[in-house]
Design a protein around this motif. Structure first.
Motif, PDB file in Angstrom:
ATOM      1  N   ASN A   1       0.740  -1.140   0.416  1.00 25.54           N
ATOM      2  CA  ASN A   1       0.215   0.024  -0.508  1.00 25.54           C
ATOM      3  C   ASN A   1       1.160   1.213   0.121  1.00 25.54           C
ATOM      4  O   ASN A   1       0.621   2.229  -0.733  1.00 25.54           O
ATOM      5  CB  ASN A   1      -0.739  -0.184   0.475  1.00 25.54           C
ATOM      6  CG  ASN A   1      -1.944  -0.793   1.608  1.00 25.54           C
ATOM      7  OD1 ASN A   1      -2.222  -1.517  -0.154  1.00 25.54           O
ATOM      8  ND2 ASN A   1      -2.930  -1.206   2.041  1.00 25.54           N
ATOM      9  N   LEU A   2       1.809   1.179   0.677  1.00 24.04           N
ATOM     10  CA  LEU A   2       2.525   2.356   1.158  1.00 24.04           C
ATOM     11  C   LEU A   2       3.087   3.268  -0.635  1.00 24.04           C
ATOM     12  O   LEU A   2       3.215   4.677  -0.558  1.00 24.04           O
ATOM     13  CB  LEU A   2       3.693   2.988   1.913  1.00 24.04           C
ATOM     14  CG  LEU A   2       3.792   3.994   2.972  1.00 24.04           C
ATOM     15  CD1 LEU A   2       2.273   3.891   4.148  1.00 24.04           C
ATOM     16  CD2 LEU A   2       5.083   2.904   4.219  1.00 24.04           C
ATOM     17  N   PRO A   3       3.746   2.715  -1.480  1.00 28.59           N
ATOM     18  CA  PRO A   3       4.282   2.653  -2.451  1.00 28.59           C
ATOM     19  C   PRO A   3       3.919   3.816  -3.244  1.00 28.59           C
ATOM     20  O   PRO A   3       2.970   4.994  -4.521  1.00 28.59           O
ATOM     21  CB  PRO A   3       5.247   2.225  -3.316  1.00 28.59           C
ATOM     22  CG  PRO A   3       4.846   0.740  -2.449  1.00 28.59           C
ATOM     23  CD  PRO A   3       4.126   0.767  -1.608  1.00 28.59           C
ATOM     24  N   ILE A   4       2.059   3.524  -3.621  1.00 28.26           N
ATOM     25  CA  ILE A   4       0.606   4.086  -3.922  1.00 28.26           C
ATOM     26  C   ILE A   4       0.490   5.516  -3.769  1.00 28.26           C
ATOM     27  O   ILE A   4       0.525   6.728  -4.086  1.00 28.26           O
ATOM     28  CB  ILE A   4      -0.368   3.317  -3.820  1.00 28.26           C
ATOM     29  CG1 ILE A   4      -0.256   2.210  -5.009  1.00 28.26           C
ATOM     30  CG2 ILE A   4      -1.104   4.010  -4.389  1.00 28.26           C
ATOM     31  CD1 ILE A   4      -1.520   0.899  -4.293  1.00 28.26           C
ATOM     32  N   ASN A   5       1.023   5.453  -2.003  1.00 23.74           N
ATOM     33  CA  ASN A   5       0.928   6.335  -1.424  1.00 23.74           C
ATOM     34  C   ASN A   5       1.511   7.569  -1.397  1.00 23.74           C
ATOM     35  O   ASN A   5       1.580   8.682  -1.667  1.00 23.74           O
ATOM     36  CB  ASN A   5       0.694   6.125   0.632  1.00 23.74           C
ATOM     37  CG  ASN A   5      -0.550   5.830   0.631  1.00 23.74           C
ATOM     38  OD1 ASN A   5      -1.641   5.309   0.014  1.00 23.74           O
ATOM     39  ND2 ASN A   5      -0.906   4.759   2.041  1.00 23.74           N
TER      40      ASN A   5
END
Length: 174
Positions: free
Chosen positions: A87-91
């Motif tokens: 999830n964090l790379p998209i964020n």
């Protein structure tokens, strides 16, 4: 055959604690003072978005020795890290895009990042609840995602707190 019903006038009456109840309450407070402090697992990644780090360290804390197997601990942290890795790379991409467009949109371009970060936190909280129900509550532990103040500055960060659940004396009569 007659049935005795309680008097409804006494239903909302508050009674004072009896001496035995006061003694039990004071024993529980005494035990709570000597209960171990929760273990805080801080983020160990190199990217942090709104206080949520991109990974947690899988090193086994010595405080948990005898409470949980190191393999189970590592598996649980690896599940959390997999959720963050997904999830964090998209964020981060949305954060960069939002920062570039921030002046034109009067800050509204940062809302997708805030919503995605909230969704990531909720998915980690659900994962930790699943882990608690699967294993850790049986072992007397409770994992949760908590917001804490950083030790080095005034920023806030999310940490995994591992709390020790008190053992209730089940053989004591009510």
């Amino acid at each position: 055959m007659s049935v005795l019903l309680p008097n409804m006038a006494d239903f909302d009456t508050i009674y004072e604690l009896e001496e035995e109840d006061e003694r039990v309450a004071s024993e529980e407070q005494h035990l709570a003072r000597y209960w171990p402090e929760p273990v805080a697992m801080r983020g160990a990644g190199h990217i942090t978005v709104f206080g949520l780090s991109n990974k947690f360290d899988t090193e086994f804390p010595s405080v948990l020795t005898g409470k949980v197997a190191p393999e189970e601990f590592k598996t649980s942290i690896s599940r959390v890290n997999a959720c963050l890795k997904k999830n964090l790379p998209i964020n981060v991409k949305w954060l960069l895009c939002g920062c570039l467009c921030c002046c034109c949109t009067v800050g509204c371009s940062l809302w997708p990042v805030i919503c995605l970060n909230k969704r990531t936190r909720r998915s980690i909280q659900k994962l930790l609840e699943w882990e608690n129900n699967r294993l850790y509550h049986k072992l007397g532990l409770h994992w949760k995602l908590s917001k804490r103040k950083c030790e080095s500055n005034n920023m806030m960060e999310y940490v995994i707190l591992i709390e020790f659940l008190p053992k209730y004396p089940i053989f004591r009569p009510d």
